[in-house]
Design an enzyme around this catalytic site. Structure first.
Site, short mmCIF file in Angstrom:
data_model
loop_
_atom_site.label_atom_id
_atom_site.label_comp_id
_atom_site.label_asym_id
_atom_site.label_seq_id
_atom_site.Cartn_x
_atom_site.Cartn_y
_atom_site.Cartn_z
N CYS A 120 29.35 46.14 -47.68
CA CYS A 120 30.56 45.30 -47.57
C CYS A 120 31.46 45.38 -48.80
CB CYS A 120 30.17 43.85 -47.32
SG CYS A 120 29.18 43.62 -45.87
N HIS A 259 35.72 39.02 -49.55
CA HIS A 259 34.94 39.49 -48.40
C HIS A 259 34.76 38.31 -47.44
CE1 HIS A 259 32.13 41.25 -45.81
NE2 HIS A 259 31.04 40.74 -46.34
N ASN A 289 32.67 38.77 -39.65
CA ASN A 289 32.42 39.66 -40.79
C ASN A 289 32.47 41.11 -40.31
OD1 ASN A 289 31.30 41.18 -42.86
ND2 ASN A 289 29.55 39.84 -43.20
O1 UT7 Z 1 28.33 40.67 -45.65
C1 UT7 Z 1 27.22 39.91 -46.04
C2 UT7 Z 1 26.50 39.52 -44.79
N1 UT7 Z 1 25.70 38.38 -44.79
C3 UT7 Z 1 26.06 37.12 -45.06
O2 UT7 Z 1 27.11 36.82 -45.52
C4 UT7 Z 1 25.06 36.03 -44.74
C5 UT7 Z 1 25.02 34.93 -45.73
N2 UT7 Z 1 24.26 33.81 -45.15
C6 UT7 Z 1 24.82 32.93 -44.30
O3 UT7 Z 1 25.99 33.00 -44.02
C7 UT7 Z 1 23.94 31.84 -43.75
O4 UT7 Z 1 22.68 31.87 -44.39
C8 UT7 Z 1 23.76 31.95 -42.20
C9 UT7 Z 1 25.07 31.61 -41.49
C10 UT7 Z 1 23.32 33.35 -41.82
C11 UT7 Z 1 22.70 30.95 -41.74
O5 UT7 Z 1 23.09 29.63 -42.08
P1 UT7 Z 1 22.03 28.62 -42.69
O6 UT7 Z 1 22.72 27.35 -42.88
O7 UT7 Z 1 21.42 29.28 -43.91
O8 UT7 Z 1 21.00 28.48 -41.52
P2 UT7 Z 1 19.42 28.72 -41.55
O9 UT7 Z 1 19.11 30.17 -41.63
O10 UT7 Z 1 18.83 27.80 -42.58
O11 UT7 Z 1 18.98 28.19 -40.13
C12 UT7 Z 1 19.05 26.79 -39.82
C13 UT7 Z 1 18.61 26.64 -38.39
C14 UT7 Z 1 17.29 27.35 -38.06
O12 UT7 Z 1 16.59 26.54 -37.13
P3 UT7 Z 1 15.38 25.58 -37.63
O13 UT7 Z 1 14.39 26.52 -38.23
O14 UT7 Z 1 16.02 24.66 -38.64
O15 UT7 Z 1 14.98 24.93 -36.37
C15 UT7 Z 1 17.73 28.61 -37.36
O16 UT7 Z 1 16.76 29.10 -36.46
O17 UT7 Z 1 19.59 27.21 -37.52
C16 UT7 Z 1 18.93 28.12 -36.62
N3 UT7 Z 1 19.89 29.16 -36.27
C17 UT7 Z 1 20.76 29.03 -35.26
N4 UT7 Z 1 20.96 28.05 -34.37
C18 UT7 Z 1 21.94 28.23 -33.47
C19 UT7 Z 1 20.09 30.35 -36.89
N5 UT7 Z 1 21.08 31.01 -36.28
C20 UT7 Z 1 21.52 30.22 -35.27
C21 UT7 Z 1 22.52 30.35 -34.29
N6 UT7 Z 1 22.70 29.34 -33.42
N7 UT7 Z 1 23.32 31.44 -34.21
#
Ligand code: UT7
Length: 332
Positions: A120, A259, A289
């Site tokens: 990226c 980004h 993204n």
């Molecule tokens: O170019 C670089 C590319 N990458 C990035 O920029 C990623 C950077 N990271 C992020 O943007 C965030 O970490 C994410 C958006 C990917 C995730 O957000 P988060 O607030 O860190 O969520 P999490 O991974 O802590 O997940 C929280 C909950 C989980 O459920 P439980 O375990 O709390 O029951 C996940 O399973 O949200 C769940 N979850 C979803 N629920 C609904 C994860 N993805 C989804 C989804 N829809 N799409």
């Protein structure tokens, strides 16, 4: 002997800008029809409402469209280009490189070709590389960022696939006696914990080798929380360092083009830099993204909206797999 070089005024002119966003729009509701997710979750956690998919077409087709747009905007013929550079992490071929496919399609018959792989961060790093080439004697560079994340995404993994889309952007670059400063950095990872990766599966059926019998197609994998933590520190660090090199205060930057990974990352980075979101351009809501293509697509939108004025100072700041990060400041 200590050589002191102040080459901040050996800058670049953006002579033309183009972009291509494929017409197929996929909403959060569309994804909620195939995955256990919702518009509420995606929008509140990422700021994304829609993304665009290239509909199974190869990545280079978008690169070519964006390149043609930039050449037309620069009002020059492809034969005048002496370097085609493409940054992509989703090439259709490992070889030939994507720059050669673009060269052939646009007719840049006098150009050398180079692909840059910096995930990226590719647009930021590519501007820095292109600037170096301009001062080593090349005159007109066509620089394209093209990313087809639908080729890599795992559409069964709701934590990653909802974030990504496809797009391409391109610029024609020339030398100009204007301000330029860059700060490129990386924090390398081990192959055991690569954080954000797409692993090639290239050992299948290779004789005399320890075969990798895993024939599952590779897919993008990510530790989202780790990337998030890295990004909110990396972006301010790079932006500050580039400003220092440029001899500018953060308040002297007219517009930051970050980004577009997650609106919360951008807001947190802006807060830590002490800059208001009115100084930050975002379009993540529409496109998600699209890796290295985010920034030139932003630039093309700004150009078409008449918001780019001569003398403005822009700061491109990004991060990505690697983990790579960096910032480039240019006076336009
Ligand atoms: O170019 C670089 C590319 N990458 C990035 O920029 C990623 C950077 N990271 C992020 O943007 C965030 O970490 C994410 C958006 C990917 C995730 O957000 P988060 O607030 O860190 O969520 P999490 O991974 O802590 O997940 C929280 C909950 C989980 O459920 P439980 O375990 O709390 O029951 C996940 O399973 O949200 C769940 N979850 C979803 N629920 C609904 C994860 N993805 C989804 C989804 N829809 N799409």
């Amino acid at each position: 002997m200590k050589i002191v070089m102040n080459d901040n005024n050996r800058g670049i002119k953006i002579a033309g800008i183009g972009s291509f966003v494929p017409p197929l729009t996929v909403t959060n509701e569309d994804l909620a029809g195939t995955l256990d997710t919702s518009d509420e979750w995606i929008y509140s956690r990422t700021g994304i409402k829609t993304r665009h998919y290239n509909g199974g077409k190869p990545n280079y087709t978008m690169a070519v469209e964006a390149a043609r747009g930039a050449l037309e905007n620069a009002n020059i013929s492809a034969a005048e280009i002496d370097y085609v550079i493409v940054t992509t992490s989703t090439p259709d071929f490992l070889y030939p490189i994507t720059a050669c496919l673009v060269q052939n399609a646009v007719g840049a018959v006098n150009a050398a070709c180079l692909d840059i792989s910096m995930a990226c961060t590719g647009f930021v790093g590519g501007l820095d590389v292109a600037r170096g080439l301009l001062y080593s004697g090349y005159n007109k560079i066509l620089f394209v960022a093209s990313e087809c994340l639908t080729l890599h995404a795992d559409f069964k993994d709701r934590a990653t696939c909802v974030l990504f889309g496809d797009s391409a952007g391109a610029v024609v670059l020339e030398r100009a006696g204007k301000l330029f400063a860059s700060c490129m950095k990386a924090k390398g990872v081990s192959p055991e914990a690569p954080v954000l990766y797409y692993k090639m599966n290239n050992m299948i059926n290779a004789p005399f080798c320890e075969n990798n019998s895993d024939s599952i197609l590779p897919r993008l994998q990510m530790d989202g929380k780790e990337v998030y933590k890295f990004a909110v520190d990396a972006m301010p660090e790079a932006a500050k360092a580039a400003c220092e090199k440029a001899g500018l205060g953060l308040d002297e930057i007219d517009l930051f083009i970050p980004h577009q990974a997650n609106i919360r990352i951008v807001q947190t980075a802006a807060k830590s830099l002490g800059i208001g979101m009115d100084k930050v351009y975002t379009n993540i809501e529409k496109y998600g993204n699209t890796s290295s293509a985010c920034m030139p697509v932003c630039l093309d939108e700004l150009n078409k909206a008449g918001r780019l004025k001569e003398g403005m100072k822009l700061c491109f700041v990004g991060f990505g797999a690697g983990l790579t990060y960096g910032a480039v400041i240019i006076e336009i």
